[in-house]
Scaffold this motif. Structure first.
Motif, PDB file in Angstrom:
ATOM      1  N   PRO A  82      45.322  40.798  48.229  1.00 61.67           N
ATOM      2  CA  PRO A  82      45.331  42.255  48.461  1.00 61.67           C
ATOM      3  C   PRO A  82      45.633  42.632  49.906  1.00 61.67           C
ATOM      4  N   LYS A  90      48.046  51.269  47.098  1.00 60.39           N
ATOM      5  CA  LYS A  90      46.580  51.334  47.025  1.00 60.39           C
ATOM      6  C   LYS A  90      46.136  51.867  45.665  1.00 60.39           C
ATOM      7  N   TYR A 109      46.629  49.138  43.140  1.00 56.32           N
ATOM      8  CA  TYR A 109      45.630  48.095  43.380  1.00 56.32           C
ATOM      9  C   TYR A 109      44.312  48.448  42.694  1.00 56.32           C
ATOM     10  N   GLU A 110      43.871  49.673  42.871  1.00 56.54           N
ATOM     11  CA  GLU A 110      42.585  50.093  42.308  1.00 56.54           C
ATOM     12  C   GLU A 110      42.638  50.211  40.789  1.00 56.54           C
ATOM     13  N   HIS A 146      44.932  45.786  39.749  1.00 56.59           N
ATOM     14  CA  HIS A 146      44.540  44.524  40.371  1.00 56.59           C
ATOM     15  C   HIS A 146      43.023  44.344  40.327  1.00 56.59           C
ATOM     16  N   VAL A 147      42.294  45.361  40.741  1.00 54.04           N
ATOM     17  CA  VAL A 147      40.832  45.265  40.810  1.00 54.04           C
ATOM     18  C   VAL A 147      40.209  45.026  39.432  1.00 54.04           C
ATOM     19  N   PRO A 148      40.548  45.802  38.396  1.00 52.95           N
ATOM     20  CA  PRO A 148      39.918  45.556  37.086  1.00 52.95           C
ATOM     21  C   PRO A 148      40.223  44.180  36.507  1.00 52.95           C
ATOM     22  N   TYR A 149      41.463  43.701  36.691  1.00 50.47           N
ATOM     23  CA  TYR A 149      41.793  42.362  36.191  1.00 50.47           C
ATOM     24  C   TYR A 149      40.907  41.318  36.848  1.00 50.47           C
ATOM     25  N   HIS A 150      40.765  41.396  38.159  1.00 48.19           N
ATOM     26  CA  HIS A 150      39.983  40.380  38.853  1.00 48.19           C
ATOM     27  C   HIS A 150      38.481  40.562  38.646  1.00 48.19           C
ATOM     28  N   GLN A 151      38.047  41.760  38.383  1.00 45.62           N
ATOM     29  CA  GLN A 151      36.650  41.943  37.999  1.00 45.62           C
ATOM     30  C   GLN A 151      36.374  41.213  36.680  1.00 45.62           C
ATOM     31  N   LYS A 154      36.561  37.376  37.353  1.00 44.73           N
ATOM     32  CA  LYS A 154      35.360  36.956  38.089  1.00 44.73           C
ATOM     33  C   LYS A 154      34.150  36.900  37.166  1.00 44.73           C
ATOM     34  N   HIS A 202      41.540  31.739  45.908  1.00 45.71           N
ATOM     35  CA  HIS A 202      40.437  32.690  46.055  1.00 45.71           C
ATOM     36  C   HIS A 202      39.188  32.270  45.276  1.00 45.71           C
TER      37      HIS A 202
END
Length: 268
Positions: free
Chosen positions: A75, A113, A116-117, A120-125, A128, A208
């Motif tokens: 990111p 941005k 990303y929000e 990208h963020v939901p996929y990696h949440q 994880k 990561h």
């Protein structure tokens, strides 16, 4: 529009698919030029290639296309391969270095941005959460990041890419036994070529999530698309007969990784 899909499994192995999605929101699609709309840099059919090879594996798949935002990029925008041609968090070009956006419609920082929000963020949440769940269940988690790419891309690499491109960031992201088990299968795969930590050493996901001290191991497999596609040009058809021997080797890889994961969980 769904951002990701999760299939929860009982194995210590997690399969991640950051680049098989082809969904593009209408507002993004309208900004792509004719070249961008080909979506040439998709990891075509990879989720189907792996789909039933390890029945207990958890699968986390991004459904959005990498031109929306690349789920396997840092990111911060830092390059994974300094000094070499690559594409960014939201690419300006395709893998051939050709523009993918209409003139004047390349995404600016605010748009990047926003994407990303939203993506990208939901996929990696989700990814994880699955890593943490599997680690809690087994005491170990192995994240195997699934990729493919065209065999000839002069903008990114010289010559023909090997069929199997194994990435462990120079041996740092997983237990040596995992790396060696994958290398052994690939090196003995008749009719296939392979390389360890060559042009593709593992992307942001691999680097990561790796936490060997906490028994979380990661490895990336980049497959040359000539090993399983009828053609590496539109419509990028899947060739089941060509893919059959590849699937056999991939099945061996995943089952071997799973057995090593069980050994690691037992402290062996």
């Amino acid at each position: 529009m769904s951002v990701f899909d999760v299939k929860t499994g009982s194995s210590p192995v997690i399969l991640a698919f950051p680049h098989t999605g082809t969904d593009v929101p209408g507002d993004v699609w309208a900004k792509l030029n004719d070249n961008g709309k080909i979506l040439a840099d998709t990891d075509w059919h990879i989720h189907n290639l792996y789909g039933d090879l390890l029945p207990g594996a958890t699968m986390v798949r991004a459904l959005f296309h990498r031109y929306v935002i690349d789920a396997n990029r840092d990111p911060s925008g830092q390059s994974l391969y300094p000094g070499q041609n690559t594409t960014g968090l939201v690419p300006d070009t395709d893998f051939d270095g050709k523009a993918i956006w209409q003139d004047g419609l390349k995404p600016d920082e605010a748009e990047i941005k926003r994407r990303y929000e939203l993506f990208h963020v939901p996929y990696h949440q989700a990814l994880k959460a699955e890593v943490e769940r599997v680690k809690a269940q087994h005491g170990v988690a192995v994240l195997y990041d699934c990729h493919s790419i065209r065999s000839h891309i002069s903008f990114l690499f010289d010559g023909t890419l090997p069929d199997f491109n194994i990435g462990t960031n120079n041996g740092t992201t997983c237990d040596p036994r995992i790396e060696q088990a994958v290398v052994d299968v690939c090196e003995h795969a008749d009719g296939f070529t392979s390389v360890l930590n060559g042009r593709f050493r593992g992307g942001w996901t691999t680097r990561h999530y790796s936490n060997r001290d906490n028994n979380i191991h990661t490895i990336q497999m980049e497959l040359a698309q000539a090993s399983h596609l009828a053609r590496e040009t539109p419509p990028f058809d899947y060739d089941a007969a060509r893919a059959a021997p590849l699937r056999s080797h991939l099945k061996s890889i995943l089952h071997n990784i799973e057995q090593i994961a069980f050994d690691l969980a037992r402290g062996n």
